[in-house]
Design an enzyme around this catalytic site. Sequence first.
Site, PDB file in Angstrom:
ATOM      1  N   LYS A   1      33.279  30.107  34.706  1.00 14.83           N
ATOM      2  CA  LYS A   1      31.866  30.007  34.318  1.00 14.83           C
ATOM      3  C   LYS A   1      31.728  29.274  32.978  1.00 14.83           C
ATOM      4  CE  LYS A   1      29.519  32.717  37.437  1.00 14.83           C
ATOM      5  NZ  LYS A   1      30.011  32.329  38.736  1.00 14.83           N
ATOM      6  N   LYS A  11      35.029  27.883  47.272  1.00 16.87           N
ATOM      7  CA  LYS A  11      34.505  28.757  48.325  1.00 16.87           C
ATOM      8  C   LYS A  11      33.025  28.469  48.567  1.00 16.87           C
ATOM      9  CE  LYS A  11      32.863  32.690  45.547  1.00 16.87           C
ATOM     10  NZ  LYS A  11      31.454  32.611  45.992  1.00 16.87           N
ATOM     11  N   LYS A  22      26.457  30.889  46.675  1.00 18.41           N
ATOM     12  CA  LYS A  22      25.002  30.821  46.598  1.00 18.41           C
ATOM     13  C   LYS A  22      24.569  29.760  45.614  1.00 18.41           C
ATOM     14  CE  LYS A  22      24.613  35.522  46.665  1.00 18.41           C
ATOM     15  NZ  LYS A  22      24.928  35.825  45.270  1.00 18.41           N
TER      16      LYS A  22
HETATM   17  P1  ATP Z   1      27.106  33.241  43.102  1.00 19.89           P
HETATM   18  O1  ATP Z   1      27.509  31.824  43.306  1.00 19.89           O
HETATM   19  O2  ATP Z   1      25.729  33.391  42.578  1.00 19.89           O
HETATM   20  O3  ATP Z   1      28.110  34.044  42.302  1.00 19.89           O
HETATM   21  P2  ATP Z   1      28.287  34.197  45.502  1.00 19.89           P
HETATM   22  O4  ATP Z   1      28.104  33.451  46.737  1.00 19.89           O
HETATM   23  O5  ATP Z   1      29.604  34.087  44.797  1.00 19.89           O
HETATM   24  O6  ATP Z   1      27.079  33.868  44.547  1.00 19.89           O
HETATM   25  P3  ATP Z   1      28.183  37.034  44.932  1.00 19.89           P
HETATM   26  O7  ATP Z   1      26.844  37.655  44.805  1.00 19.89           O
HETATM   27  O8  ATP Z   1      28.925  36.687  43.694  1.00 19.89           O
HETATM   28  O9  ATP Z   1      28.015  35.721  45.858  1.00 19.89           O
HETATM   29  O10 ATP Z   1      29.091  37.940  45.834  1.00 19.89           O
HETATM   30  C1  ATP Z   1      28.565  38.811  46.825  1.00 19.89           C
HETATM   31  C2  ATP Z   1      29.639  39.228  47.791  1.00 19.89           C
HETATM   32  O11 ATP Z   1      29.977  38.137  48.657  1.00 19.89           O
HETATM   33  C3  ATP Z   1      30.945  39.661  47.125  1.00 19.89           C
HETATM   34  O12 ATP Z   1      31.478  40.728  47.873  1.00 19.89           O
HETATM   35  C4  ATP Z   1      31.827  38.453  47.255  1.00 19.89           C
HETATM   36  O13 ATP Z   1      33.197  38.767  47.250  1.00 19.89           O
HETATM   37  C5  ATP Z   1      31.383  37.901  48.597  1.00 19.89           C
HETATM   38  N1  ATP Z   1      31.606  36.464  48.709  1.00 19.89           N
HETATM   39  C6  ATP Z   1      30.977  35.489  48.008  1.00 19.89           C
HETATM   40  N2  ATP Z   1      31.399  34.280  48.408  1.00 19.89           N
HETATM   41  C7  ATP Z   1      32.333  34.492  49.378  1.00 19.89           C
HETATM   42  C8  ATP Z   1      33.128  33.643  50.201  1.00 19.89           C
HETATM   43  N3  ATP Z   1      33.027  32.332  50.120  1.00 19.89           N
HETATM   44  N4  ATP Z   1      33.972  34.206  51.092  1.00 19.89           N
HETATM   45  C9  ATP Z   1      34.053  35.560  51.202  1.00 19.89           C
HETATM   46  N5  ATP Z   1      33.332  36.415  50.463  1.00 19.89           N
HETATM   47  C10 ATP Z   1      32.469  35.900  49.564  1.00 19.89           C
HETATM   48 MG    MG Z   2      29.916  35.039  42.893  1.00 20.33          MG
END
Ligand code: ATP
Ligand code: MG
Length: 332
Positions: A115, A198, A201
């Site tokens: 980050k 990965k 969001k």
């Molecule tokens: P941001 O980019 O805002 O951090 P994010 O997509 O990483 O969003 P989080 O809110 O950080 O989502 O994570 C929510 C849940 O989704 C967590 O349990 C995280 O491990 C899971 N997760 C997020 N991205 C992945 C992915 N690409 N594959 C598997 N699990 C994921």
């Molecule tokens: Mg995340």
Amino acid sequence: MATEKEIVVSGIRSTGFLHLGNYFGAIRNYVRMQDEFNCYFFIADWHSLTTHPDPKDLAGNVLRMVAENVAAGLDPEKVALFAQSDVPEIAELYMLLNTLAYKGELEKVPTFKEKVRLNPDNVNAGLLTYPVLMASDILVHRATKVPVGKDQEQHLEMARNFAHRFNTRYGADFFPGPQAFNYGDNLVRIPSLDGAGKMSKSENQMATLYLADDDDLIRKKVMKAKSDSAAGGEMPESVANLFQLMSLVGHAATVAKFREDFNAGTIRYGDMKKQLAEDMVAFIGPIREKTLELQKDKVYLNKIMRAGAEKARASASATLVEVRKLIGINYY
Ligand code: ATP
Ligand code: MG
């Protein structure tokens, strides 16, 4: 004799639209766990402020994510589904646990470093202490299982360390060590379609499949996915990624057919992606439509959140009563 159900906690940041990674890493497990365990699932609105502090997006994101969770199969009658900010006890525990977390260990966390690299102008203390807030989310319910994706593994290890330190400092076997959980052996990581990182969001949005994407956008994204000209021999990572996605949403027989084609050296990636695109459309479409329908009923969504918050606060405040006593905050 009735046995107490094991306690489960997990949260998702309100930073945007849910995607396949959130689904397969987290929500699919939530849905399977809701019958067996005592589940607390929350929208992590406080967590989102470390990177997404725009007030005009927040309420919309939170409400839509409640709808998306229900559309994906979560039953609000069975689980507590709530907003993190509706449970102030989490903030109290966070403040207390901060006295057990060391600056050095927080600075070493890879997600923090990432980050900082991506956004060097916004290295706020909330970002640094993110794992402490996450530990509080979990420990406030004294949970033992945390369904999360692979990216959260290290944060869970830190939550166990903080729990252990609390227990040692205050001479009590109070917090259990929470474990990352996934049905199946390994935690899931859904790669982005361009193979760089990965699905997410807030980053890599054209290479992430969202549960809100319309059919044409899904097709467009999948057809642009990174594949390879190789066939047979060792499978390149980009191709393995396509097979991973197809195994999750497609039929076993189709996956087997493309695997045979790959081994025989006759695979056509255009055909494989076309099939994958249709499998994705069939998978995502019903969740998207259900979400749109649920979003029309804001009163219902608010009702879910209020009921969830009430249940979560009851559990959290009971924990804090004990925590304050152990710490010595019992003057009256
Ligand atoms: P941001 O980019 O805002 O951090 P994010 O997509 O990483 O969003 P989080 O809110 O950080 O989502 O994570 C929510 C849940 O989704 C967590 O349990 C995280 O491990 C899971 N997760 C997020 N991205 C992945 C992915 N690409 N594959 C598997 N699990 C994921
Ligand atoms: Mg995340």
